[in-house]
Write an enzyme that holds these catalytic residues in place. Structure first.
Site, mmCIF file in Angstrom:
data_model
loop_
_atom_site.group_PDB
_atom_site.id
_atom_site.type_symbol
_atom_site.label_atom_id
_atom_site.label_comp_id
_atom_site.label_asym_id
_atom_site.label_seq_id
_atom_site.Cartn_x
_atom_site.Cartn_y
_atom_site.Cartn_z
ATOM 1 N N ARG A 1 -38.225 15.169 -16.796
ATOM 2 C CA ARG A 1 -39.636 15.402 -16.490
ATOM 3 C C ARG A 1 -39.937 14.758 -15.142
ATOM 4 O O ARG A 1 -39.413 13.687 -14.820
ATOM 5 C CB ARG A 1 -40.557 14.785 -17.560
ATOM 6 C CG ARG A 1 -40.693 15.608 -18.824
ATOM 7 C CD ARG A 1 -41.491 16.898 -18.612
ATOM 8 N NE ARG A 1 -41.606 17.696 -19.819
ATOM 9 C CZ ARG A 1 -40.773 18.672 -20.187
ATOM 10 N NH1 ARG A 1 -39.725 18.976 -19.440
ATOM 11 N NH2 ARG A 1 -40.981 19.349 -21.295
ATOM 12 N N GLU B 1 -45.738 19.132 -10.350
ATOM 13 C CA GLU B 1 -45.288 20.528 -10.390
ATOM 14 C C GLU B 1 -46.337 21.486 -10.933
ATOM 15 O O GLU B 1 -46.287 22.686 -10.650
ATOM 16 C CB GLU B 1 -44.005 20.651 -11.229
ATOM 17 C CG GLU B 1 -44.204 20.444 -12.726
ATOM 18 C CD GLU B 1 -42.908 20.637 -13.522
ATOM 19 O OE1 GLU B 1 -41.882 20.097 -13.112
ATOM 20 O OE2 GLU B 1 -42.959 21.339 -14.548
ATOM 21 N N HIS C 1 -38.271 24.119 -12.295
ATOM 22 C CA HIS C 1 -38.268 23.983 -13.764
ATOM 23 C C HIS C 1 -37.616 25.205 -14.424
ATOM 24 O O HIS C 1 -38.192 25.835 -15.309
ATOM 25 C CB HIS C 1 -39.700 23.774 -14.289
ATOM 26 C CG HIS C 1 -39.732 22.987 -15.569
ATOM 27 N ND1 HIS C 1 -40.663 22.003 -15.831
ATOM 28 C CD2 HIS C 1 -38.931 23.023 -16.666
ATOM 29 C CE1 HIS C 1 -40.442 21.491 -17.028
ATOM 30 N NE2 HIS C 1 -39.385 22.098 -17.559
HETATM 31 P P1 NAD Z 1 -33.749 14.553 -27.208
HETATM 32 O O1 NAD Z 1 -34.985 14.147 -27.936
HETATM 33 O O2 NAD Z 1 -32.614 15.160 -27.960
HETATM 34 O O3 NAD Z 1 -33.162 13.285 -26.407
HETATM 35 C C1 NAD Z 1 -33.960 12.384 -25.707
HETATM 36 C C2 NAD Z 1 -33.233 11.048 -25.710
HETATM 37 O O4 NAD Z 1 -33.959 10.141 -24.896
HETATM 38 C C3 NAD Z 1 -33.133 10.427 -27.117
HETATM 39 O O5 NAD Z 1 -31.806 10.060 -27.397
HETATM 40 C C4 NAD Z 1 -34.062 9.227 -27.033
HETATM 41 O O6 NAD Z 1 -33.639 8.123 -27.839
HETATM 42 C C5 NAD Z 1 -33.945 8.884 -25.553
HETATM 43 N N1 NAD Z 1 -35.024 8.025 -25.090
HETATM 44 C C6 NAD Z 1 -36.298 7.933 -25.530
HETATM 45 N N2 NAD Z 1 -36.950 6.947 -24.871
HETATM 46 C C7 NAD Z 1 -36.067 6.429 -23.999
HETATM 47 C C8 NAD Z 1 -36.133 5.393 -23.047
HETATM 48 N N3 NAD Z 1 -37.254 4.681 -22.884
HETATM 49 N N4 NAD Z 1 -35.040 5.121 -22.308
HETATM 50 C C9 NAD Z 1 -33.882 5.828 -22.485
HETATM 51 N N5 NAD Z 1 -33.752 6.820 -23.383
HETATM 52 C C10 NAD Z 1 -34.829 7.115 -24.133
HETATM 53 O O7 NAD Z 1 -34.248 15.511 -26.038
HETATM 54 P P2 NAD Z 1 -33.396 16.577 -25.230
HETATM 55 O O8 NAD Z 1 -33.463 17.902 -25.899
HETATM 56 O O9 NAD Z 1 -32.078 15.995 -24.875
HETATM 57 O O10 NAD Z 1 -34.300 16.680 -23.896
HETATM 58 C C11 NAD Z 1 -34.454 15.591 -23.016
HETATM 59 C C12 NAD Z 1 -35.612 15.837 -22.078
HETATM 60 O O11 NAD Z 1 -35.294 16.931 -21.220
HETATM 61 C C13 NAD Z 1 -36.913 16.307 -22.806
HETATM 62 O O12 NAD Z 1 -37.708 15.190 -23.186
HETATM 63 C C14 NAD Z 1 -37.607 17.117 -21.766
HETATM 64 O O13 NAD Z 1 -38.533 16.304 -21.069
HETATM 65 C C15 NAD Z 1 -36.494 17.555 -20.815
HETATM 66 N N6 NAD Z 1 -36.252 19.002 -20.827
HETATM 67 C C16 NAD Z 1 -36.257 19.658 -19.632
HETATM 68 C C17 NAD Z 1 -36.015 21.032 -19.602
HETATM 69 C C18 NAD Z 1 -36.004 21.794 -18.300
HETATM 70 O O14 NAD Z 1 -36.058 23.029 -18.308
HETATM 71 N N7 NAD Z 1 -35.876 21.117 -17.168
HETATM 72 C C19 NAD Z 1 -35.801 21.734 -20.808
HETATM 73 C C20 NAD Z 1 -35.771 21.016 -21.995
HETATM 74 C C21 NAD Z 1 -36.009 19.657 -22.006
#
Ligand code: NAD
Length: 335
Positions: free
Chosen positions: A234, A263, A295
């Site tokens: 994000r 964005e 994105h």
């Molecule tokens: P997920 O929930 O499977 O994994 C997120 C991880 O982050 C978890 O393991 C959690 O414990 C960890 N986390 C939470 N707080 C934290 C902190 N303070 N420090 C370190 N780690 C922490 O999510 P995911 O499916 O792997 O997605 C991750 C992120 O990617 C989403 O939150 C979203 O913002 C982003 N995303 C972006 C796109 C894109 O198109 N660019 C698409 C999907 C998701």
């Protein structure tokens, strides 16, 4: 259920309409993004289907609740754009699509790394202009490099295992550890060690109060000179001005962004005919060692099918009064 679908693009309409055939919801598509100025579009709808840059803050939720809103169905994983405390207070349910294309996002992350490392964006332009010089295109091999993965959930773990295949050493940081990742040879370390040791740092944690501007001057100061920074998480995980300063001082050697903290005013729209007013963003685009995609990491056919399917199934579950595994509640916001 009658659903106002905000921030609709042609591809949303296509995939949601197709997936809705067995569900039979009444989908009403609106192109505008949900903002204070457009909230009225969703007045009277019991459900709103929203995307990453729709603003569902306290004011919007109260205004929509007064007009009958009961459910927010996010067609994305992140839920940082919803005030979950206010939603809970108003008894508005919030559902999301927790996983739809972790492979797609991870693969896009690798795409950014390889494009930056081998300067493919510059090579593409050169060759089209008949410039076959290799001067300035020197790359490095990923084998043996140390990659710091911050956030080892679904996307972070897949990214790490792909990079393992390239022969990289993986350092990881998360608030909880993934045993499988450790079994694959990754090492969990404290954040400061990850910043100090990594050649490439990739962000895959959600945006929360704890992770806001995780990449800022103090953390950039810890990094290796010439580090590659990738953010497909994000935008606000990164303080953009601090990163620009890091690029200017050459502390940051490469930057790959799929997300940007401001964005919402730019991405998903064709603005090629107008003047971009965001000077910070415009400065980013002037660096030869920066690649920005708008994105699009999630944007694959499989993901759009999966998003549409899960979104409509979530809505049906809530409509039927059943509990939904994809419901997001206020207390989970900080996890
Ligand atoms: P997920 O929930 O499977 O994994 C997120 C991880 O982050 C978890 O393991 C959690 O414990 C960890 N986390 C939470 N707080 C934290 C902190 N303070 N420090 C370190 N780690 C922490 O999510 P995911 O499916 O792997 O997605 C991750 C992120 O990617 C989403 O939150 C979203 O913002 C982003 N995303 C972006 C796109 C894109 O198109 N660019 C698409 C999907 C998701």
């Amino acid at each position: 259920m009658r659903i106002a679908v905000l921030s609709t693009k042609s591809y949303d309409r296509q995939f949601l309409t197709e997936a809705n055939k067995p569900y039979g919801h009444e989908l009403v598509f609106f192109e505008p993004r949900l903002t204070a100025q457009t909230t009225a579009l969703a007045h009277g709808f019991p459900a709103v289907c929203a995307f990453v840059n729709d603003v569902l803050d306290g004011a919007a939720l109260r205004a929509l609740h007064a007009k009958g809103l009961k459910l927010i169905a996010l067609r994305c994983a992140g839920f940082n754009n919803v005030d979950l405390e206010v939603a809970a207070e108003l008894d508005i349910k919030v559902v999301r699509v927790p996983a739809y294309s972790p492979y797609g996002v991870a693969e896009h992350t690798i795409g950014l790394i390889l494009a930056l490392n081998r300067k493919l964006h510059r090579a593409y332009n050169r060759v089209r202009e008949g410039n076959f010089s290799l001067e300035g295109l020197l790359g490095f091999e990923l084998r043996g490099k140390t990659i710091g993965i911050i956030g080892t959930g679904k996307i972070g773990v897949i990214t790490a295992s792909i990079l393992k295949g390239f022969g990289c050493n993986i350092l990881a940081y998360d608030i909880k550890q993934d045993a499988q990742l450790v079994a694959q040879g990754a090492r969990y370390v404290e954040l400061h060690e990850l910043f100090r040791e990594s050649d490439i740092i990739s962000l895959h944690c959600p945006l929360t109060p704890q992770t806001f501007h995780l990449i800022d001057k103090p953390t950039i100061d810890l990094m290796k000179k010439g580090v590659m920074l990738i953010n497909t998480g994000r935008g606000a995980l990164v303080n953009t001005q601090a990163v620009i300063n890091g690029l200017k001082s050459e502390k940051i050697g490469y930057l790959g962004l799929d997300v940007y903290e401001e964005e919402a005013d730019l991405f998903f729209e064709d603005l090629s005919g107008i003047v971009i007013k965001d000077d910070v963003f415009s400065r980013l685009l002037t660096f030869p060692n920066v690649i920005v995609t708008a994105h699009q990491a999630f944007f694959t056919g499989r993901a759009l099918e999966s998003i549409a399917q899960t979104t409509l199934a979530n809505i049906s579950e809530i409509e039927a009064g059943r509990s939904c595994v994809n419901e997001v509640k206020a207390e989970r916001k900080a996890t």
